[in-house]
Design a protein around this motif. Structure first.
Motif, mmCIF file in Angstrom:
data_model
loop_
_atom_site.group_PDB
_atom_site.id
_atom_site.type_symbol
_atom_site.label_atom_id
_atom_site.label_comp_id
_atom_site.label_asym_id
_atom_site.label_seq_id
_atom_site.Cartn_x
_atom_site.Cartn_y
_atom_site.Cartn_z
ATOM 1 N N TYR A 190 10.487 10.576 -11.011
ATOM 2 C CA TYR A 190 10.056 11.678 -10.323
ATOM 3 C C TYR A 190 10.136 11.568 -8.578
ATOM 4 C CZ TYR A 190 8.905 14.154 -14.432
ATOM 5 O OH TYR A 190 9.117 14.834 -15.600
ATOM 6 N N LEU A 191 10.415 10.374 -8.224
ATOM 7 C CA LEU A 191 10.943 10.273 -6.729
ATOM 8 C C LEU A 191 12.118 11.273 -6.652
ATOM 9 C CD1 LEU A 191 10.799 6.410 -6.646
ATOM 10 C CD2 LEU A 191 9.103 8.270 -5.795
ATOM 11 N N ASN A 192 12.800 11.459 -7.741
ATOM 12 C CA ASN A 192 13.965 12.515 -7.469
ATOM 13 C C ASN A 192 13.529 13.804 -7.448
ATOM 14 O OD1 ASN A 192 16.377 13.819 -9.879
ATOM 15 N ND2 ASN A 192 17.138 13.027 -7.911
ATOM 16 N N SER A 193 12.465 14.356 -8.234
ATOM 17 C CA SER A 193 11.874 15.381 -8.094
ATOM 18 C C SER A 193 11.229 15.735 -6.627
ATOM 19 C CB SER A 193 10.748 15.814 -9.147
ATOM 20 O OG SER A 193 11.307 15.798 -10.496
ATOM 21 N N SER A 194 10.537 14.674 -6.349
ATOM 22 C CA SER A 194 9.709 14.645 -4.904
ATOM 23 C C SER A 194 10.750 15.058 -3.624
ATOM 24 C CB SER A 194 9.032 13.493 -4.658
ATOM 25 O OG SER A 194 8.192 13.202 -5.790
ATOM 26 N N LEU A 195 12.107 14.144 -3.919
ATOM 27 C CA LEU A 195 12.789 14.396 -2.684
ATOM 28 C C LEU A 195 13.559 15.778 -2.773
ATOM 29 C CD1 LEU A 195 14.783 10.969 -3.300
ATOM 30 C CD2 LEU A 195 13.672 11.730 -1.178
ATOM 31 N N ALA A 196 13.805 16.254 -3.971
ATOM 32 C CA ALA A 196 14.194 17.595 -4.052
ATOM 33 C C ALA A 196 13.448 18.708 -3.462
ATOM 34 C CB ALA A 196 15.046 17.853 -5.642
ATOM 35 N N THR A 197 12.280 18.515 -3.949
ATOM 36 C CA THR A 197 11.095 19.812 -3.521
ATOM 37 C C THR A 197 10.875 19.573 -2.030
ATOM 38 O OG1 THR A 197 10.263 19.529 -5.753
ATOM 39 C CG2 THR A 197 8.894 20.695 -3.829
ATOM 40 N N THR A 198 10.960 18.188 -1.752
ATOM 41 C CA THR A 198 10.293 18.165 -0.077
ATOM 42 C C THR A 198 11.589 18.726 0.657
ATOM 43 O OG1 THR A 198 9.313 16.081 -0.743
ATOM 44 C CG2 THR A 198 9.759 16.271 1.656
ATOM 45 N N GLU A 199 12.897 18.400 0.271
ATOM 46 C CA GLU A 199 13.839 19.048 0.927
ATOM 47 C C GLU A 199 13.934 20.601 0.879
ATOM 48 O OE1 GLU A 199 18.656 18.267 1.078
ATOM 49 O OE2 GLU A 199 17.877 19.137 -0.958
ATOM 50 N N ALA A 200 13.649 21.073 -0.267
ATOM 51 C CA ALA A 200 13.673 22.877 -0.257
ATOM 52 C C ALA A 200 12.747 23.372 0.602
ATOM 53 C CB ALA A 200 13.358 22.898 -1.780
ATOM 54 N N LYS A 201 11.405 22.532 0.673
ATOM 55 C CA LYS A 201 10.117 22.934 1.595
ATOM 56 C C LYS A 201 10.531 22.958 2.806
ATOM 57 C CE LYS A 201 7.001 23.482 -2.003
ATOM 58 N NZ LYS A 201 6.170 24.444 -2.477
#
Ligand code: PMP
Length: 317
Positions: free
Chosen positions: A162-173
């Motif tokens: 879920y580090l992968n998900s966190s990186l993607a969501t952080t970037e999008a926000k």
């Protein structure tokens, strides 16, 4: 973490207050994300609770443990008992989320899964809508790619992945969007940061193939079964970004997200749901899900575990 409303968790084979459920900071789960988890929706209706597809969540959790070779297994009857006892102890008065996960307190330095002892812990949280159901998500295709199953299992719901998900969501926000869509290693659309997807494209409902870099989502499987029962087939096909940009509707499915929709991707508006309300496919699916939850669907008995909060007292340590 404190959680005033649902303060009990299951930890070291007992139901205890959350503040007593502590682990050593040097444990492998803390250092390396060595865990696999599940997320289950609970609905509170007239003094009773309804759990959605408990057995399927159990099956996927045990599959995760098997894929990762954690050596942890629990019979379904035991799992169901623990979940029911915990829900009764927390006595929810609103909808909620249950998070069981398999973890280790082993503090050896070398990361490996075969020697540490793994156990299961469970906590709960109040959860109503994760996303605003009336407002479509403004999504961005992430510059972070979804990892391939050749590197980390995408079917195991492994904590570290879920580090992968966190990186993607952080970037999008950070870029001013609501959520991320991830491409897989080949450049095909894989899924959201914590959702699967369905596309309404040129009159067909499409989702990425099961063997692609996607979680075997229980909400997605439910949506597919419900659509099929309405005579609407779902095709499993590779989706590229041009298809997303020119689609009528992009539906996101997940236990937390439930059935939600995108209003735009990278600034390209979805033809049938650009400004909200949700498009026809999203509305149809939400209606079918509601029937299941209201015990009015032929699938309700199979998918809903219902019990009363007052029937028994859970044993709290
Ligand atoms: N993909 C990922 C990466 C997820 O974390 C989730 C949430 N569990 C989903 C898809 C949706 O799966 P489900 O419908 O089983 O919650």
């Amino acid at each position: 973490m404190t959680n005033e409303k649902m303060n009990y968790c299951y930890f070291r084979k007992q139901i205890v207050p959350l503040e007593k459920a502590t682990v050593n900071v040097s444990c492998q789960t803390m250092q390396y994300g060595s865990s696999c988890f599940s997320g289950i929706r609970g609905y509170y209706r007239d003094g009773k609770v309804r759990l959605f597809r408990l057995r399927d969540h159990y099956d996927r959790l045990m599959e995760g443990s098997k894929i990762l070779s954690f050596g942890f297994f629990m019979e379904y009857e035991n799992f169901e008992r623990i979940i029911e006892d915990l829900v009764i102890a927390n006595a929810p008065q609103e909808d909620f989320y249950i998070r069981p996960f398999i973890f280790t307190e082993d503090d050896s330095l070398g990361p490996r899964f075969d020697t540490p002892e793994f156990d299961m812990t469970v906590y709960m949280k109040p959860l109503n809508n994760y996303y605003d159901p009336d407002k479509g998500l403004r999504m961005m295709i992430s510059s972070w790619r979804k990892m391939s199953d050749a590197s980390i299992s995408v079917k195991a719901k492994a904590g570290g992945s879920y580090l992968n998900s966190s990186l993607a969501t952080t970037e999008a926000k950070r870029c001013g969007y609501d959520e991320a869509l991830l491409l897989d290693q080949s450049g095909a659309i894989a899924e959201g940061s914590a959702t699967n997807l369905l596309l309404e494209y040129q009159g067909n409902v499409i989702t990425p193939p099961t063997g692609s870099a996607t979680l075997n989502g229980i909400t997605l499987r439910t949506a597919i079964q419900l659509l099929q029962s309405e005579g609407i087939p779902v095709r499993f096909e590779a989706i590229d970004r041009s298809m997303v940009y020119t689609s009528n509707e992009l539906i996101l499915t997940g236990t937390a997200a439930q059935v939600n929709f995108a209003s735009s991707v990278d600034g390209r508006e979805m033809a049938k749901s650009s400004t909200g309300p949700p498009g026809p496919l999203c509305q149809l699916l939400r209606g079918l899900f509601d029937e299941v939850l209201n015990m009015k669907s032929p699938f309700s008995d199979k998918w809903i575990t219902e019990f009363s909060l007052k029937s028994e007292e859970a044993v709290v340590a």
